[in-house]
Write a protein that holds these residues in place. Structure first.
Motif, PDB file in Angstrom:
ATOM      1  N   PRO A  15       0.701  -1.099   0.033  1.00 40.41           N
ATOM      2  CA  PRO A  15       0.078  -0.058  -0.070  1.00 40.41           C
ATOM      3  C   PRO A  15       0.725   1.182  -0.255  1.00 40.41           C
ATOM      4  O   PRO A  15       0.438   2.200  -0.493  1.00 40.41           O
ATOM      5  CB  PRO A  15      -0.742  -0.317   1.340  1.00 40.41           C
ATOM      6  CG  PRO A  15      -0.925  -1.555   1.439  1.00 40.41           C
ATOM      7  CD  PRO A  15       0.487  -2.133   1.249  1.00 40.41           C
ATOM      8  N   ARG A  16       2.038   1.187   0.613  1.00 42.28           N
ATOM      9  CA  ARG A  16       2.768   2.601   0.698  1.00 42.28           C
ATOM     10  C   ARG A  16       3.518   2.735  -0.752  1.00 42.28           C
ATOM     11  O   ARG A  16       3.845   3.775  -0.896  1.00 42.28           O
ATOM     12  CB  ARG A  16       3.731   2.336   1.699  1.00 42.28           C
ATOM     13  CG  ARG A  16       3.451   2.556   2.940  1.00 42.28           C
ATOM     14  CD  ARG A  16       4.355   2.360   4.324  1.00 42.28           C
ATOM     15  NE  ARG A  16       4.488   1.074   4.613  1.00 42.28           N
ATOM     16  CZ  ARG A  16       5.161   0.576   5.634  1.00 42.28           C
ATOM     17  NH1 ARG A  16       5.823   1.117   6.237  1.00 42.28           N
ATOM     18  NH2 ARG A  16       5.160  -0.749   5.576  1.00 42.28           N
ATOM     19  N   GLU A  20      -0.495   0.409  -8.796  1.00 45.63           N
ATOM     20  CA  GLU A  20      -1.811  -0.279  -8.874  1.00 45.63           C
ATOM     21  C   GLU A  20      -1.932  -0.262 -10.287  1.00 45.63           C
ATOM     22  O   GLU A  20      -1.113  -0.063 -11.084  1.00 45.63           O
ATOM     23  CB  GLU A  20      -2.602   0.828  -8.279  1.00 45.63           C
ATOM     24  CG  GLU A  20      -2.299   0.899  -6.632  1.00 45.63           C
ATOM     25  CD  GLU A  20      -3.422   1.644  -6.103  1.00 45.63           C
ATOM     26  OE1 GLU A  20      -4.576   1.953  -6.432  1.00 45.63           O
ATOM     27  OE2 GLU A  20      -3.095   2.211  -4.998  1.00 45.63           O
ATOM     28  N   LEU A  21      -3.036  -1.075 -10.599  1.00 42.36           N
ATOM     29  CA  LEU A  21      -3.259  -1.392 -12.223  1.00 42.36           C
ATOM     30  C   LEU A  21      -4.540  -0.967 -12.445  1.00 42.36           C
ATOM     31  O   LEU A  21      -5.581  -1.209 -11.803  1.00 42.36           O
ATOM     32  CB  LEU A  21      -3.142  -2.971 -12.277  1.00 42.36           C
ATOM     33  CG  LEU A  21      -3.389  -3.327 -13.799  1.00 42.36           C
ATOM     34  CD1 LEU A  21      -2.139  -3.817 -14.329  1.00 42.36           C
ATOM     35  CD2 LEU A  21      -4.544  -4.281 -13.639  1.00 42.36           C
ATOM     36  N   PHE A  44       0.241   2.285 -12.494  1.00 46.56           N
ATOM     37  CA  PHE A  44       0.335   3.625 -12.087  1.00 46.56           C
ATOM     38  C   PHE A  44       0.077   3.780 -10.632  1.00 46.56           C
ATOM     39  O   PHE A  44      -0.274   2.840  -9.948  1.00 46.56           O
ATOM     40  CB  PHE A  44      -0.880   4.338 -12.811  1.00 46.56           C
ATOM     41  CG  PHE A  44      -2.165   4.134 -12.176  1.00 46.56           C
ATOM     42  CD1 PHE A  44      -2.860   5.372 -11.763  1.00 46.56           C
ATOM     43  CD2 PHE A  44      -2.885   3.064 -12.376  1.00 46.56           C
ATOM     44  CE1 PHE A  44      -4.155   5.045 -11.340  1.00 46.56           C
ATOM     45  CE2 PHE A  44      -4.154   2.801 -11.783  1.00 46.56           C
ATOM     46  CZ  PHE A  44      -4.846   3.782 -11.084  1.00 46.56           C
ATOM     47  N   ASP A  45       0.558   5.064 -10.181  1.00 47.46           N
ATOM     48  CA  ASP A  45       0.619   5.348  -8.769  1.00 47.46           C
ATOM     49  C   ASP A  45      -0.819   6.267  -8.838  1.00 47.46           C
ATOM     50  O   ASP A  45      -0.610   7.399  -9.525  1.00 47.46           O
ATOM     51  CB  ASP A  45       1.766   5.952  -8.194  1.00 47.46           C
ATOM     52  CG  ASP A  45       1.738   6.527  -6.936  1.00 47.46           C
ATOM     53  OD1 ASP A  45       0.651   6.514  -6.353  1.00 47.46           O
ATOM     54  OD2 ASP A  45       2.878   6.781  -6.452  1.00 47.46           O
ATOM     55  N   PRO A  46      -1.875   6.237  -8.310  1.00 52.93           N
ATOM     56  CA  PRO A  46      -2.859   7.214  -8.016  1.00 52.93           C
ATOM     57  C   PRO A  46      -2.497   8.385  -7.513  1.00 52.93           C
ATOM     58  O   PRO A  46      -3.305   9.512  -7.912  1.00 52.93           O
ATOM     59  CB  PRO A  46      -3.825   6.216  -7.478  1.00 52.93           C
ATOM     60  CG  PRO A  46      -3.570   4.849  -7.467  1.00 52.93           C
ATOM     61  CD  PRO A  46      -2.025   4.908  -7.610  1.00 52.93           C
ATOM     62  N   ASN A 136      -0.822  -3.973  -6.030  1.00 52.57           N
ATOM     63  CA  ASN A 136      -1.664  -3.998  -4.777  1.00 52.57           C
ATOM     64  C   ASN A 136      -3.254  -3.692  -4.870  1.00 52.57           C
ATOM     65  O   ASN A 136      -4.178  -4.188  -4.108  1.00 52.57           O
ATOM     66  CB  ASN A 136      -1.002  -3.533  -3.607  1.00 52.57           C
ATOM     67  CG  ASN A 136      -1.341  -2.003  -3.596  1.00 52.57           C
ATOM     68  OD1 ASN A 136      -2.340  -1.556  -3.038  1.00 52.57           O
ATOM     69  ND2 ASN A 136      -0.552  -1.130  -4.104  1.00 52.57           N
ATOM     70  N   ARG A 137      -3.749  -3.060  -5.775  1.00 51.76           N
ATOM     71  CA  ARG A 137      -5.045  -2.519  -6.135  1.00 51.76           C
ATOM     72  C   ARG A 137      -5.313  -2.464  -7.603  1.00 51.76           C
ATOM     73  O   ARG A 137      -4.327  -2.077  -8.286  1.00 51.76           O
ATOM     74  CB  ARG A 137      -5.544  -1.270  -5.392  1.00 51.76           C
ATOM     75  CG  ARG A 137      -5.421  -1.302  -3.935  1.00 51.76           C
ATOM     76  CD  ARG A 137      -6.169  -0.170  -3.105  1.00 51.76           C
ATOM     77  NE  ARG A 137      -5.616   1.214  -3.499  1.00 51.76           N
ATOM     78  CZ  ARG A 137      -5.898   2.356  -3.178  1.00 51.76           C
ATOM     79  NH1 ARG A 137      -6.815   2.331  -2.114  1.00 51.76           N
ATOM     80  NH2 ARG A 137      -5.263   3.570  -3.437  1.00 51.76           N
ATOM     81  N   TYR A 138      -6.312  -2.753  -7.593  1.00 51.55           N
ATOM     82  CA  TYR A 138      -6.936  -3.036  -9.483  1.00 51.55           C
ATOM     83  C   TYR A 138      -8.211  -1.991  -9.436  1.00 51.55           C
ATOM     84  O   TYR A 138      -9.101  -2.012  -8.964  1.00 51.55           O
ATOM     85  CB  TYR A 138      -7.350  -4.555  -9.445  1.00 51.55           C
ATOM     86  CG  TYR A 138      -6.263  -5.468  -9.235  1.00 51.55           C
ATOM     87  CD1 TYR A 138      -5.421  -5.772 -10.241  1.00 51.55           C
ATOM     88  CD2 TYR A 138      -5.786  -5.571  -8.044  1.00 51.55           C
ATOM     89  CE1 TYR A 138      -4.237  -6.463 -10.037  1.00 51.55           C
ATOM     90  CE2 TYR A 138      -4.741  -6.439  -7.840  1.00 51.55           C
ATOM     91  CZ  TYR A 138      -3.710  -6.988  -9.119  1.00 51.55           C
ATOM     92  OH  TYR A 138      -2.763  -7.818  -8.508  1.00 51.55           O
TER      93      TYR A 138
END
Length: 233
Positions: A15-16, A20-21, A44-46, A136-138
């Motif tokens: 998370p740090r 993300e995708l 990408f990094d939101p 880690n997040r989609y």
């Protein structure tokens, strides 16, 4: 700009890293079991702001062999097929590009893109992917569409693979859009590509998340602007 901490690789550190995708698919229907014919994604990094060119550089495009997708599907939507026939020739041709792969190979390649950081991936995907943290997040415009249609094939007996994501890791582009621009005045992005091409859509959706979080005051790049962003304030 994206600034991943490549020294952090444990799951608890993801998370740090904010690696993300964004995923987008094109299909011949809207229900689970409809043929998926192209898969686009970008890492990408939101909480950063990237140019369209950089997101395209690290993006993924998989064209699925249409005959194999149809063979494994359980229905095709006539209204969706008609919609495709009404699109521009460039969008239709984007579905039928070179080197299509089987659905099983498409599922495996997407999983590897999200999680495999073997050295061979630099040559197969893009230079530098070996050093990226695992995803880690989609994100998708609507996970109930993109993830749900893909899960049908991951669970299909002829594919039988673990999905790259879990239900708690999925996020919706529409939710961020509504929070950042409740009046609907979202920005536009000029990104090289073809509308309704899965990779192009994934890139523009990733930029939408980055712009939305900046508008909400959450971005590390609050003062960054790009010539490819229109009406981003």
């Amino acid at each position: 700009m994206s600034n991943f901490d490549f020294s952090r690789v444990a799951a608890s550190d993801q998370p740090r890293n904010n690696c993300e995708l964004m995923i987008d698919i094109e299909s011949f229907g809207t229900e689970a079991g409809a043929p998926v014919v192209t898969i686009g994604a970008t890492l990408f990094d939101p909480y950063a702001c990237d140019s369209g060119e950089e997101l395209m550089r690290r993006s993924l495009l998989i064209r699925v062999d249409i005959s194999d997708a149809v063979r494994l599907s359980n229905h095709i939507s006539g209204s969706t097929m008609r919609w495709w026939f009404e699109q521009k020739d460039a969008a239709i041709k984007a579905l039928l590009g070179d080197n299509p792969v089987s659905m099983r190979e498409a599922c495996r390649r997407l999983y590897d893109y999200c999680h495999d950081r073997g050295a061979y991936m630099d040559d197969r995907e893009f230079n530098g992917i070996t050093d990226f943290p695992k995803t880690n997040r989609y994100w998708a415009k609507d996970p109930d569409f993109d993830m749900r249609l893909m899960e049908y094939f991951y669970l299909h007996p002829e594919v039988n693979m673990k999905t790259p994501w879990t239900f708690w890791s999925n996020r919706s582009v529409r939710t961020v859009q509504d929070l950042a621009w409740p009046d609907g005045s979202r920005p536009d992005f000029e990104v090289p590509g073809v509308a309704h091409d899965a990779r192009w859509d994934a890139v523009t959706q990733a930029m939408m998340i980055q712009a939305g979080l900046r508008r909400l005051g959450l971005s590390r790049d609050q003062d960054v602007t790009f010539s490819t962003w229109e009406g981003n304030e």
